[in-house]
Design a protein around this motif. Sequence first.
Motif, mmCIF file in Angstrom:
data_model
loop_
_atom_site.group_PDB
_atom_site.id
_atom_site.type_symbol
_atom_site.label_atom_id
_atom_site.label_comp_id
_atom_site.label_asym_id
_atom_site.label_seq_id
_atom_site.Cartn_x
_atom_site.Cartn_y
_atom_site.Cartn_z
ATOM 1 N N UNK A 62 15.946 58.326 31.962
ATOM 2 C CA UNK A 62 16.433 57.790 30.695
ATOM 3 C C UNK A 62 15.825 58.571 29.543
ATOM 4 N N UNK A 63 16.605 58.734 28.478
ATOM 5 C CA UNK A 63 16.156 59.513 27.326
ATOM 6 C C UNK A 63 16.729 58.881 26.066
ATOM 7 N N UNK A 64 15.873 58.589 25.100
ATOM 8 C CA UNK A 64 16.337 58.010 23.845
ATOM 9 C C UNK A 64 16.962 59.107 22.996
ATOM 10 N N UNK A 65 18.233 58.929 22.656
ATOM 11 C CA UNK A 65 18.937 59.951 21.866
ATOM 12 C C UNK A 65 20.084 59.316 21.099
ATOM 13 N N UNK A 66 20.268 59.782 19.885
ATOM 14 C CA UNK A 66 21.425 59.439 19.070
ATOM 15 C C UNK A 66 22.464 60.526 19.313
ATOM 16 N N UNK A 67 23.573 60.172 19.925
ATOM 17 C CA UNK A 67 24.557 61.182 20.313
ATOM 18 C C UNK A 67 25.185 61.879 19.116
ATOM 19 N N UNK A 68 25.063 61.295 17.920
ATOM 20 C CA UNK A 68 25.612 61.929 16.722
ATOM 21 C C UNK A 68 24.730 63.053 16.195
ATOM 22 N N UNK A 69 23.600 63.294 16.849
ATOM 23 C CA UNK A 69 22.697 64.384 16.483
ATOM 24 C C UNK A 69 22.783 65.492 17.524
ATOM 25 N N UNK A 70 23.191 66.678 17.093
ATOM 26 C CA UNK A 70 23.286 67.790 18.046
ATOM 27 C C UNK A 70 21.916 68.134 18.611
ATOM 28 N N UNK A 71 20.886 68.093 17.777
ATOM 29 C CA UNK A 71 19.550 68.411 18.272
ATOM 30 C C UNK A 71 19.111 67.416 19.338
ATOM 31 N N UNK A 72 19.424 66.137 19.134
ATOM 32 C CA UNK A 72 19.065 65.122 20.122
ATOM 33 C C UNK A 72 19.759 65.382 21.452
ATOM 34 N N UNK A 73 21.014 65.816 21.399
ATOM 35 C CA UNK A 73 21.747 66.077 22.638
ATOM 36 C C UNK A 73 21.224 67.333 23.336
ATOM 37 N N UNK A 74 20.828 68.329 22.569
ATOM 38 C CA UNK A 74 20.212 69.516 23.168
ATOM 39 C C UNK A 74 18.885 69.154 23.826
#
Length: 331
Positions: A62-74
Motif C-alpha cells: 500500500x502507498x499513500x498517493x493523490x492520483x491527481x499528482x504526477x509526482x505522487x504517481x511516479x
Amino acid sequence: MENFVGKIAVVTGGGTGMGRELCLQLAAAGAQVAMCDVSADNMAETRTLCVEAGANAEEISAFVADVASEQAMLDFARHVQAAHGVEHIDLLFNNAGIGGGGSFINDTREEWERTFGVCWYGVYYGCRAFLPLLLNSEEGAVVNTSSINGFWATLGPGTAHTAYSAAKFAVKGFTEALINDFRLNAPQLHAAVVMPGHIGTSIALNSGAILGRNAPMEMTAEEIAEVRERLIAAGMPVSNVPDDDIRRLMHQRALDFRDKAPTSAAQAATIILEGVKAKRWRILVGDDAHHIDQAVRRDPENAYEASFVQQAMQAGHLRPLVNSVGSAAAE
C-alpha cells in the motif's frame, strides 16, 4: 489472460469501494497487489481483508498517493518496484475517482478542477507512470474506469454534472484511442474502459473530504444554504426545513447511494475481472449501464430530456441514483 496467478496488479483507489473489491478478488486469484489511496487507514483495512482471505501479506503493498499528482504517481511506481522486487507489472487498474464540480457556472473553479484532476489526470498520470513497467510485461492490460457518465453526461435534468462527466468522457476517449496505439506499438498490451452504472460505493461519503467539504452531519450554515438552494431548484419543498434535518437528509442520501445500489462493489469487481480475462475492451457494469447505453444510442437527441430519465425509471433503472443527486456521482 486466462487467470491472474502470479500477475503483478496495480490498483488506484484501493482503500474502499470497487478498488478494495478489485484488490480482494485479484489477491484471491493469486495476483500480487499494489494499491494506492489517499487514506492509509482504509488501505490497511483492505490489506487485512486480503490476508484474511488467504493472500500472502508480503504480496500486498500500500502507498499513500493523490492520483491527481504526477509526482505522487511516479513515486508510487518506484514503490511498486521496490516493494515487489519487480521491473514489470501486468495489470493497471486506474480506478480512483471522486464526485463534485457539478456546475461549471455555480461551483468553484477549485472544486471543478479538483474533481477533473482526480477523475481524468489520475488515469493519465497512472498510465504515464506505469507504462515503462507495463511494456516489460509479456501480457499486460490497462483498465481505466470511466462511467455511464462517460457517454451520458448527466444525473438527470435537475442536476448539473459537468466536471465528473467531462473527465469520464476523456477517460473513455483516451482508452479507446489506446486500443489501436497498443496494437501498433505495444501488441502485448490490451486496453479496456470500464463504464459502471450505479455501484454501491462510498464515493458520496468520501468525496466531500477530498474536496474540502464537511461531512453531511457536520455541514456549516453556509454549506446548508447551498444545499437547500440546490434542493429547492430540484423541486423539493425544503425552504422551511430545519438545518439539522437537511444534514440528516444529505447523510441518508449518501448512505442510500451506497446501500441501495442495484450493483454491489463486489459484483462490479467480478464483472470487471471477467471482462479483463476475456480481453473485452468495453466493459459495462450493471443492468442500468446496459440500458442507458442502448437508450442513448437509440435516441441521442432526447438523452438530456426529462422524458429520457422517466422512461429509464419506468424500466426499473436510475431511481436510487436520481434520488441521491446532490451528494453522489455514478460510479
